[in-house]
Write an enzyme that holds these catalytic residues in place. Structure first.
Site, PDB file in Angstrom:
ATOM      1  N   GLU A 175       1.028  -1.508   0.287  1.00  0.00           N
ATOM      2  CA  GLU A 175       0.291   0.236   0.011  1.00  0.00           C
ATOM      3  C   GLU A 175       0.505   1.183  -0.181  1.00  0.00           C
ATOM      4  O   GLU A 175       0.647   2.085  -0.917  1.00  0.00           O
ATOM      5  CB  GLU A 175      -1.533   0.161   1.161  1.00  0.00           C
ATOM      6  CG  GLU A 175      -2.092  -1.697   1.129  1.00  0.00           C
ATOM      7  CD  GLU A 175      -3.115  -1.390  -0.632  1.00  0.00           C
ATOM      8  OE1 GLU A 175      -2.913  -0.265  -0.978  1.00  0.00           O
ATOM      9  OE2 GLU A 175      -2.936  -1.906  -0.393  1.00  0.00           O
ATOM     10  N   HIS A 178       2.061   1.873  -3.347  1.00  0.00           N
ATOM     11  CA  HIS A 178       0.543   3.000  -4.480  1.00  0.00           C
ATOM     12  C   HIS A 178       1.740   4.263  -3.854  1.00  0.00           C
ATOM     13  O   HIS A 178       0.779   5.589  -4.675  1.00  0.00           O
ATOM     14  CB  HIS A 178      -0.879   2.328  -3.901  1.00  0.00           C
ATOM     15  CG  HIS A 178      -0.950   1.240  -4.890  1.00  0.00           C
ATOM     16  ND1 HIS A 178      -0.624   0.925  -5.878  1.00  0.00           N
ATOM     17  CD2 HIS A 178      -1.701  -0.535  -4.318  1.00  0.00           C
ATOM     18  CE1 HIS A 178      -0.722  -0.271  -5.803  1.00  0.00           C
ATOM     19  NE2 HIS A 178      -1.801  -0.392  -4.818  1.00  0.00           N
ATOM     20  N   HIS A 184       0.014  -1.124 -10.004  1.00  0.00           N
ATOM     21  CA  HIS A 184       0.164  -2.925  -9.833  1.00  0.00           C
ATOM     22  C   HIS A 184       1.662  -3.182 -11.247  1.00  0.00           C
ATOM     23  O   HIS A 184       1.630  -2.581 -12.347  1.00  0.00           O
ATOM     24  CB  HIS A 184      -1.067  -3.408 -10.047  1.00  0.00           C
ATOM     25  CG  HIS A 184      -1.989  -3.334  -8.681  1.00  0.00           C
ATOM     26  ND1 HIS A 184      -2.912  -3.114  -8.811  1.00  0.00           N
ATOM     27  CD2 HIS A 184      -0.989  -3.666  -7.497  1.00  0.00           C
ATOM     28  CE1 HIS A 184      -3.386  -3.045  -7.984  1.00  0.00           C
ATOM     29  NE2 HIS A 184      -2.585  -3.267  -7.038  1.00  0.00           N
TER      30      HIS A 184
HETATM   31 ZN   LIG Z   1      -2.580  -2.779  -5.006  1.00  0.00          ZN
END
Ligand SMILES: [Zn+2]
Length: 469
Positions: A175, A178, A184
């Site tokens: 996380e 991100h 991804h």
């Molecule tokens: Zn993710």
């Protein structure tokens, strides 16, 4: 003799566990592969589709901010190309929502420390002068975060949700990935050179979860072992039965979503993204070879050393010890290319003495023949008992995938699914058997006879010709 080996292995394991002090056992508690529960939130449709603030969640765990102008949704997703979405001075101010427990803080701090050790990113408690910041919270359902620093959350802060079942080292590391600007792995613009999406196995409403992004990868290769990689069953119509994401080379299927921290290439991209070596005194004079890069500058006036990929050693990564990146990370334990009739079996059959013996066999018959597999033994970890979940009665801990008609998609077995004497026949001259084995060493493994036989004719006129001679 074989039993002795197993005994020694287990004794060593017990001794290692007993020796570990509290701090080490805490690390062991959290630094495992991402758990099934967390993966189901992120990639099994378990996360909510919108946040309580009505922001949409895409690709399983990425929150799209509600932008009020007429920009389309992809505009919120160009983090890697959009410098505005990076954190200035590589500094991410953060706060803890009151819902975060001490235990959750420990996990978050371990993940933060991991990112700080490997990059020049710095996470610091937010002060009143920090207008942009992230907020870890655990009062919401699921594991999710936003992509990059999102300007619309000025003064308000952007959430990283570490909901129930998400407080794990690997999940928080993902996380945070991100938040610093990572997509991804399989949404990379160049993913087609590394993976295949079995669109026929993807649940229709989730096809958007497999879009490719416009990104910059700084010539860093695709990485199956990235912390940002989807598992093989992500958004599948039949999770654990039909794979949605497969590696082009079936031997690497075992590596998907098995990492619990940053891979070498994750670190390299993050270091590029935040120009971590730009102040190294030797930035222009030291060249790291073979995919190596200069480690982040530590503001100490000292020269930066090379961080070398797993394939090389040496001060400048000049000595190549392994050709292939993945083989250097984890050599293929068993399997191989089979071009002659005979038998295949798991190591030490009918015993299993070592964990993680993930074999891949690629069987190739002469072009006019097909392959008959006759199973003489088959026993692996049983199907999972987890009522009221998508994983109930599925092969989760260990899988044996047999691909007979399609190079990228087959049927998945485990436990005692295949009885002795079962025959399977391929449609063409190729068959692939992929075992993904865990650490439990349950069952006796697999043994099968391989025969190359004449293709049965399906055409009535061919049959007629044969009958009429
Ligand atoms: Zn993710």
């Amino acid at each position: 003799m074989q039993i002795d080996t197993k005994f020694i292995y287990q004794t060593k394991l017990i001794a290692a566990l007993q020796e570990s002090n509290d701090e080490e056992s805490l690390v062991a508690k959290y630094k495992h592969e991402i758990s099934l529960e967390a993966l189901m939130y992120m990639f099994g449709g378990g996360n909510p589709k919108v946040t309580p603030e009505d922001e949409r969640i895409v690709e399983g765990d990425i929150v799209l901010p509600n932008i009020t102008d007429d920009s389309n949704e992809l505009n919120g997703r160009k983090a890697v190309k959009e410098p505005l979405l990076l954190w200035p001075l590589a500094t991410v101010p953060y706060t803890y929502h009151y819902s975060i427990t001490d235990d959750e803080k420990r996990v978050i701090e371990m993940a933060i420390e991991h990112w700080q050790n490997e990059t020049c990113l710095r996470f610091k408690p937010r002060t009143m002068f920090d207008y942009y910041f992230v907020r870890f919270r655990s009062d919401r359902s699921g594991c999710w975060s936003l992509l990059g620093r999102q300007p619309i959350y000025i003064h308000y802060g952007q959430d990283i949700s570490i909901g129930k079942g998400c407080a794990e080292f690997g999940v928080v590391t993902h996380e945070i990935g991100h938040v610093i600007g990572f997509y991804h792995e399989q949404s990379r613009s160049d993913r087609d050179i590394a993976i295949h999406i079995n669109w026929e196995n993807v649940e229709k409403k989730f096809t958007l979860q497999f879009e490719r992004e416009i990104d910059i990868n700084y010539n860093v290769g695709y990485d199956y072992t990235s912390i940002m990689q989807y598992p093989s069953w992500a958004f599948s119509k039949a999770p654990f039965e039909k794979n949605s994401v497969v590696t082009l080379d079936p031997r690497y299927q075992r590596l998907l979503a098995k990492n619990n921290g940053l891979s070498f290439r994750d670190k390299k991209i993050a270091n590029h993204l935040y120009a971590c070596n730009k102040n190294c005194p030797n930035r222009k004079t030291t060249e790291c070879l073979n995919e190596g890069y200069l480690k982040p500058y530590r503001n100490d006036g000292r020269q930066c050393e090379c961080e070398c990929p797993p394939t090389t050693t040496g001060k400048f990564c000049e000595t190549l010890v392994k050709e292939n990146y993945y083989d250097a990370i984890e050599p293929l334990p068993c399997g191989g290319n089979i071009t002659q009739e005979g038998y295949i079996e798991t190591p030490d059959y009918p015993q299993r003495l070592w964990p993680k013996q993930s074999c891949t066999w690629i069987v190739m018959a002469p072009s006019e023949k097909v392959i008959r597999l006759t199973f003489e033994g088959f026993e692996f970890a049983p199907r999972l008992y987890l009522p009221q979940t998508k994983a109930h009665k599925k092969c989760v801990n260990e899988t044996v995938e047999v691909r007979l008609t399609n190079k990228y998609s087959g049927s998945i077995y485990c436990g005692n699914d295949i009885t002795e004497g079962t025959e399977m026949i391929s449609e063409g001259p190729e068959a692939i058997i992929i075992i993904i084995a865990d650490k439990h060493m349950i069952g006796k493994g697999l043994r099968a006879k391989i025969e190359f036989i004449k293709k049965k004719s399906k055409n009535i006129w061919d049959l007629w010709e044969k009958v009429s001679g």
